[in-house]
Write a protein that holds these residues in place. Structure first.
Motif, mmCIF file in Angstrom:
data_model
loop_
_atom_site.group_PDB
_atom_site.id
_atom_site.type_symbol
_atom_site.label_atom_id
_atom_site.label_comp_id
_atom_site.label_asym_id
_atom_site.label_seq_id
_atom_site.Cartn_x
_atom_site.Cartn_y
_atom_site.Cartn_z
ATOM 1 N N LYS A 1 0.876 -1.173 0.000
ATOM 2 C CA LYS A 1 0.000 0.000 0.000
ATOM 3 C C LYS A 1 0.911 1.220 0.000
ATOM 4 N N LEU A 2 0.646 2.143 -0.923
ATOM 5 C CA LEU A 2 1.498 3.322 -1.002
ATOM 6 C C LEU A 2 0.695 4.589 -1.239
ATOM 7 N N PRO A 3 1.215 5.716 -0.720
ATOM 8 C CA PRO A 3 0.544 6.996 -0.951
ATOM 9 C C PRO A 3 0.757 7.434 -2.396
ATOM 10 N N TYR A 4 -0.247 8.083 -2.965
ATOM 11 C CA TYR A 4 -0.186 8.446 -4.382
ATOM 12 C C TYR A 4 -0.869 9.791 -4.576
ATOM 13 N N GLU A 5 -0.135 10.758 -5.109
ATOM 14 C CA GLU A 5 -0.680 12.110 -5.306
ATOM 15 C C GLU A 5 -0.546 12.587 -6.750
ATOM 16 N N PHE A 6 -0.755 11.687 -7.694
ATOM 17 C CA PHE A 6 -0.644 12.028 -9.106
ATOM 18 C C PHE A 6 -1.963 11.771 -9.814
ATOM 19 N N HIS A 7 -2.089 12.344 -11.019
ATOM 20 C CA HIS A 7 -3.246 12.103 -11.862
ATOM 21 C C HIS A 7 -2.764 11.612 -13.204
ATOM 22 N N PRO A 8 -3.441 10.717 -13.811
ATOM 23 C CA PRO A 8 -4.664 10.106 -13.324
ATOM 24 C C PRO A 8 -4.373 9.025 -12.289
ATOM 25 N N LEU A 9 -5.377 8.783 -11.445
ATOM 26 C CA LEU A 9 -5.273 7.670 -10.511
ATOM 27 C C LEU A 9 -5.427 6.371 -11.303
ATOM 28 N N PRO A 10 -4.671 5.343 -10.945
ATOM 29 C CA PRO A 10 -4.933 4.057 -11.583
ATOM 30 C C PRO A 10 -6.271 3.512 -11.102
ATOM 31 N N ALA A 11 -6.815 2.566 -11.825
ATOM 32 C CA ALA A 11 -8.093 1.956 -11.463
ATOM 33 C C ALA A 11 -7.868 0.516 -11.023
ATOM 34 N N VAL A 12 -8.778 0.021 -10.225
ATOM 35 C CA VAL A 12 -8.706 -1.373 -9.794
ATOM 36 C C VAL A 12 -8.636 -2.261 -11.032
#
Length: 166
Positions: free
Chosen positions: A100-111
């Motif tokens: 599990k990692l923090p992520y602050e970029f766009h676009p977000l990946p999808a499941v």
């Protein structure tokens, strides 16, 4: 090998100070604070409902995690302004671990997306499958991405790159 102070990349000696013992890693999800500088910061301590992040005697000290108290919930991850806390779950599967990692970029990946797994130096180390994306308002714009990775990469993968972007 270059040092953390020169290139910002943790050395094996740096990591040895913060990684849980193998027996604890095998029991399930646990947070790892890869925070290597003494700076005035303690939101992780205040966010941990388990009491797993030990109280700071000085706001400038680095976080210390009581791995036996940590349940790997990840609440501390989105509160860390340095994006330096990760959760690793070696018990996730026989061949895969969960990071599990923090992520602050766009676009977000999808499941379900397959993303490029990236190490601390920004180098691609393999592929990862997105298992979950947490992006609640309470996380203050820091999404938590859950990645299924090969077990031998669980201590290497610390970011991901959405394929076809950048």
């Amino acid at each position: 090998m270059r040092m953390l102070a020169e290139n910002g990349i943790a050395t094996p000696d740096d990591l040895a100070q913060v990684v849980p013992p193998a027996a604890r890693l095998a029991r399930g999800p646990v947070a790892i604070a890869e925070c290597f500088q003494n700076i005035p910061c303690d939101p992780c301590y205040h966010s941990c409902k388990q009491g797993a992040i030990k109280e700071f005697t000085d706001i400038n000290q680095r976080p210390q995690i009581d791995f036996d108290k940590c349940n790997g919930c990840g609440t501390c991850m989105s509160r860390c302004p340095g994006l330096a806390i990760f959760v690793v779950d070696a018990a996730y599967g026989e061949q895969e671990a969960l990071v599990k990692l923090p992520y602050e970029f766009h676009p977000l990946p999808a499941v379900g997306d397959v993303v490029t797994a990236v190490n601390r130096a920004g180098q691609a180390v393999g592929e990862a499958r997105v298992v979950r994306v947490q992006n609640a308002q309470a996380q203050d714009r820091t999404a938590i991405i859950w990645l299924a990775v090969a077990k031998d990469l669980m201590m290497e993968v610390r970011h991901c790159k959405v394929k076809g972007v950048g």
